[in-house]
Design an enzyme around this catalytic site. Structure first.
Site, PDB file in Angstrom:
ATOM      1  N   GLY A  12      63.282  27.719  94.452  1.00 45.89           N
ATOM      2  CA  GLY A  12      61.820  27.528  94.419  1.00 45.89           C
ATOM      3  C   GLY A  12      61.381  26.454  95.395  1.00 45.89           C
ATOM      4  O   GLY A  12      60.523  25.627  95.086  1.00 45.89           O
ATOM      5  N   ALA A  13      61.961  26.502  96.618  1.00 43.90           N
ATOM      6  CA  ALA A  13      61.783  25.386  97.568  1.00 43.90           C
ATOM      7  C   ALA A  13      60.571  25.559  98.479  1.00 43.90           C
ATOM      8  O   ALA A  13      60.348  24.745  99.361  1.00 43.90           O
ATOM      9  CB  ALA A  13      63.045  25.243  98.422  1.00 43.90           C
ATOM     10  N   TYR A 144      56.422  28.767  76.975  1.00 45.92           N
ATOM     11  CA  TYR A 144      57.105  28.033  78.053  1.00 45.92           C
ATOM     12  C   TYR A 144      58.008  26.954  77.451  1.00 45.92           C
ATOM     13  O   TYR A 144      59.166  26.797  77.865  1.00 45.92           O
ATOM     14  CB  TYR A 144      56.038  27.415  78.954  1.00 45.92           C
ATOM     15  CG  TYR A 144      56.517  26.423  79.985  1.00 45.92           C
ATOM     16  CD1 TYR A 144      57.017  26.851  81.211  1.00 45.92           C
ATOM     17  CD2 TYR A 144      56.420  25.047  79.759  1.00 45.92           C
ATOM     18  CE1 TYR A 144      57.424  25.930  82.175  1.00 45.92           C
ATOM     19  CE2 TYR A 144      56.816  24.125  80.711  1.00 45.92           C
ATOM     20  CZ  TYR A 144      57.316  24.571  81.917  1.00 45.92           C
ATOM     21  OH  TYR A 144      57.720  23.658  82.871  1.00 45.92           O
ATOM     22  N   LYS A 148      62.050  26.362  77.935  1.00 49.98           N
ATOM     23  CA  LYS A 148      62.624  25.127  78.466  1.00 49.98           C
ATOM     24  C   LYS A 148      63.571  24.477  77.437  1.00 49.98           C
ATOM     25  O   LYS A 148      64.522  23.794  77.811  1.00 49.98           O
ATOM     26  CB  LYS A 148      61.515  24.156  78.881  1.00 49.98           C
ATOM     27  CG  LYS A 148      60.759  24.603  80.141  1.00 49.98           C
ATOM     28  CD  LYS A 148      61.650  24.551  81.387  1.00 49.98           C
ATOM     29  CE  LYS A 148      60.906  24.813  82.672  1.00 49.98           C
ATOM     30  NZ  LYS A 148      61.742  24.710  83.876  1.00 49.98           N
TER      31      LYS A 148
END
Ligand SMILES: NC(=O)c1ccc[n+]([C@@H]2O[C@H](COP(=O)([O-])OP(=O)(O)OC[C@H]3O[C@@H](n4cnc5c(N)ncnc54)[C@H](OP(=O)(O)O)[C@@H]3O)[C@@H](O)[C@H]2O)c1
Length: 237
Positions: A12-13, A144, A148
């Protein structure tokens, strides 16, 4: 671990924290950074940056990336998704999307890069970018939070499994970061650049739980004091 001379890969850069992490790693002296993204043409280039196509939910892309980036010593699983919100109103498809990227994607990437990490001279490090919501649910982001929390549990299991292979597994537990992911949330946020620098400093210190911003540090202290107070504090935000 020492960042100087390391070969890192960041998922995800192309934007948000991932993009800032690439800069922070270069600043800290990384020899090479594989900047992985679903659309690698969106990655900011540079002489020590190697763009890499990687959707963490696509097994064939993960395998191709692991073949190409077979010299990494540091893997940062940063790619993440926020699609599922309230526990009573989210759809199974929304919850599934968050689990596919935040849990299954992260684990698949780690498993595919293990041979390279095991070969790394002097040991290697895996860093999973999680969230303060890994430690207790933040009800407005309940789905979410669940993803996580699952990713945190998997991080703990990997830490135990990989210890003998000289691979450290670190969890990053940030508070709100000023990125697209939470642009709708009105609350104080830390810049991606500051978060990335603090995260890299935590890697250098080898902290198993990295709290990379002021809110995270405050909440981390509360979590260490009382898990119940932590849960109540989150529920009342
Ligand atoms: N922002 C916050 O307040 C906050 C707080 C705590 C933790 N975090 C965590 O920090 C990490 C970075 O988030 P961010 O704030 O930078 O969010 P962001 O600005 O929304 O960026 C998310 C990044 O993840 C990538 N991504 C999503 N799903 C992917 C997939 N299946 N395969 C590959 N890449 C994928 C996105 O790629 P595309 O551009 O292709 O969509 C993008 O590069 C995430 O793990 C997030 O959960 C964020």
């Amino acid at each position: 671990m020492k960042i100087e001379g390391s070969v890192a890969l960041v998922t995800g850069a192309n934007r948000g924290l991932g993009k800032a992490l690439v800069s922070a790693l270069l600043e800290a002296g990384a020899a090479k950074v594989y900047a992985a993204a679903r659309d690698e043409s969106k990655v900011a280039g540079g002489s020590r940056v190697v763009p890499l196509a990687l959707d963490t939910t696509k097994p064939e892309q993960i395998a191709a990336a692991a073949k190409k980036a077979n010299d990494i010593t540091l893997l940062i699983n940063n790619a993440g998704l926020l699609t599922s919100y309230n526990v009573l109103t989210m759809s199974p498809a929304e919850l599934d999307a968050d689990f596919r990227t935040n849990v299954y994607g992260t684990l698949s990437v780690i498993k595919s890069f293990l041979p390279a990490l095991e070969r790394a001279p002097g040991g290697a490090t895996i860093v999973n970018v999680l969230s303060l919501t890994s430690l207790a649910s933040f009800p407005p982001l309940a789905g979410y939070s669940a993803s996580k929390a699952a990713a945190y549990s998997i991080t703990q299991a990997l830490r135990a499994e990989l210890k003998a292979k000289q691979i450290d597994v670190l969890a990053v537990l940030p508070g709100p970061i000023d990125t697209d992911m939470v642009k709708a949330l009105e609350m104080p946020k830390t810049s991606p650049a500051d978060t990335a620098r603090a995260l890299v400093a935590g890697i250098v210190r080898g902290e198993e739980e990295i709290f990379p911003d002021p809110m995270a540090q405050q909440m981390g202290a509360l979590w260490n004091k009382s898990h119940k107070e932590y849960e109540r504090a989150f529920a009342s935000i």
